[in-house]
Write a protein that holds these residues in place. Structure first.
Motif, PDB file in Angstrom:
ATOM      1  N   TYR A   8       0.824  -1.204   0.000  1.00 32.25           N
ATOM      2  CA  TYR A   8       0.000   0.000   0.000  1.00 32.25           C
ATOM      3  C   TYR A   8       0.861   1.257   0.000  1.00 32.25           C
ATOM      4  O   TYR A   8       0.520   2.246  -0.656  1.00 32.25           O
ATOM      5  CB  TYR A   8      -0.938   0.013   1.206  1.00 32.25           C
ATOM      6  N   LYS A  11       1.995   1.751  -3.510  1.00 37.78           N
ATOM      7  CA  LYS A  11       0.877   2.187  -4.356  1.00 37.78           C
ATOM      8  C   LYS A  11       0.586   3.672  -4.132  1.00 37.78           C
ATOM      9  O   LYS A  11       0.364   4.426  -5.084  1.00 37.78           O
ATOM     10  CB  LYS A  11      -0.379   1.363  -4.062  1.00 37.78           C
ATOM     11  N   TYR A  15       1.045   6.714  -6.848  1.00 38.90           N
ATOM     12  CA  TYR A  15      -0.074   7.585  -7.190  1.00 38.90           C
ATOM     13  C   TYR A  15       0.306   9.051  -6.970  1.00 38.90           C
ATOM     14  O   TYR A  15       0.040   9.900  -7.829  1.00 38.90           O
ATOM     15  CB  TYR A  15      -1.305   7.214  -6.363  1.00 38.90           C
ATOM     16  N   ILE A  30      -6.731   8.986  -2.602  1.00 43.85           N
ATOM     17  CA  ILE A  30      -5.738   7.908  -2.745  1.00 43.85           C
ATOM     18  C   ILE A  30      -6.384   6.580  -2.367  1.00 43.85           C
ATOM     19  O   ILE A  30      -6.240   5.581  -3.074  1.00 43.85           O
ATOM     20  CB  ILE A  30      -4.504   8.169  -1.871  1.00 43.85           C
ATOM     21  N   LYS A  33      -8.951   5.572  -5.177  1.00 44.78           N
ATOM     22  CA  LYS A  33      -8.335   5.252  -6.479  1.00 44.78           C
ATOM     23  C   LYS A  33      -7.470   3.998  -6.414  1.00 44.78           C
ATOM     24  O   LYS A  33      -7.406   3.243  -7.378  1.00 44.78           O
ATOM     25  CB  LYS A  33      -7.487   6.426  -6.968  1.00 44.78           C
ATOM     26  N   LYS A  34      -6.776   3.798  -5.289  1.00 49.72           N
ATOM     27  CA  LYS A  34      -5.856   2.665  -5.179  1.00 49.72           C
ATOM     28  C   LYS A  34      -6.429   1.503  -4.370  1.00 49.72           C
ATOM     29  O   LYS A  34      -5.753   0.520  -4.126  1.00 49.72           O
ATOM     30  CB  LYS A  34      -4.523   3.120  -4.569  1.00 49.72           C
TER      31      LYS A  34
END
Length: 134
Positions: A8, A11, A15, A30, A33-34
């Motif tokens: 995470y 990620k 982003y 965030i 979207k992730k």
């Protein structure tokens, strides 16, 4: 194996790197979207902020952003922050060394092999950055 927490973190960093021209990014964006659980993400971003990887801005137009260029954020540093040691045994760790119980390091073939594994991993992780991931 990388923990979910470290995955995470990467990620989120990727982003933020991709959105760097858009100013600070809200945690909720965030997270959405992730696909990262919001509360979990809050803790991860706070850890990275304390370490100087991220910065944040409060208020309207606030959120998180990279504290430095993505090309200056080394993967090994992020992993050590979130995961702890990169090596598989404490007796081969460069930053978190601890002698193993009931082990003679001078005669341990496992230790010798895992030093090679550590060095091979670090040869990659210490030379790759968040920029390389995006």
């Amino acid at each position: 194996m990388l923990s979910k927490k470290t995955q995470y973190a990467f990620k989120a960093l990727m982003y933020l790197s991709q959105q760097k021209d858009n100013g600070p990014i809200l945690i909720a964006e965030i997270s959405r979207k992730k696909k990262i659980p919001l509360k979990f993400l809050e803790n991860i971003l706070l850890e990275m902020k304390k370490e100087g990887i991220l910065e944040s801005k409060k208020g309207k137009g606030g959120g998180y952003f990279l504290a430095r260029e993505a090309s200056d954020i080394v993967l090994a540093d992020v992993m050590r922050l979130i995961e702890g040691p990169i090596s598989l045994l404490p007796c081969v760790s460069l930053h978190f060394y601890k002698k193993c119980d009931n082990c003679n390091e001078k005669e341990c073939g496992l230790r010798d092999t895992l030093i090679e594994v550590r060095d091979a991993n670090l040869a990659i992780l210490e030379h790759k950055t968040v920029q390389d991931l995006t």
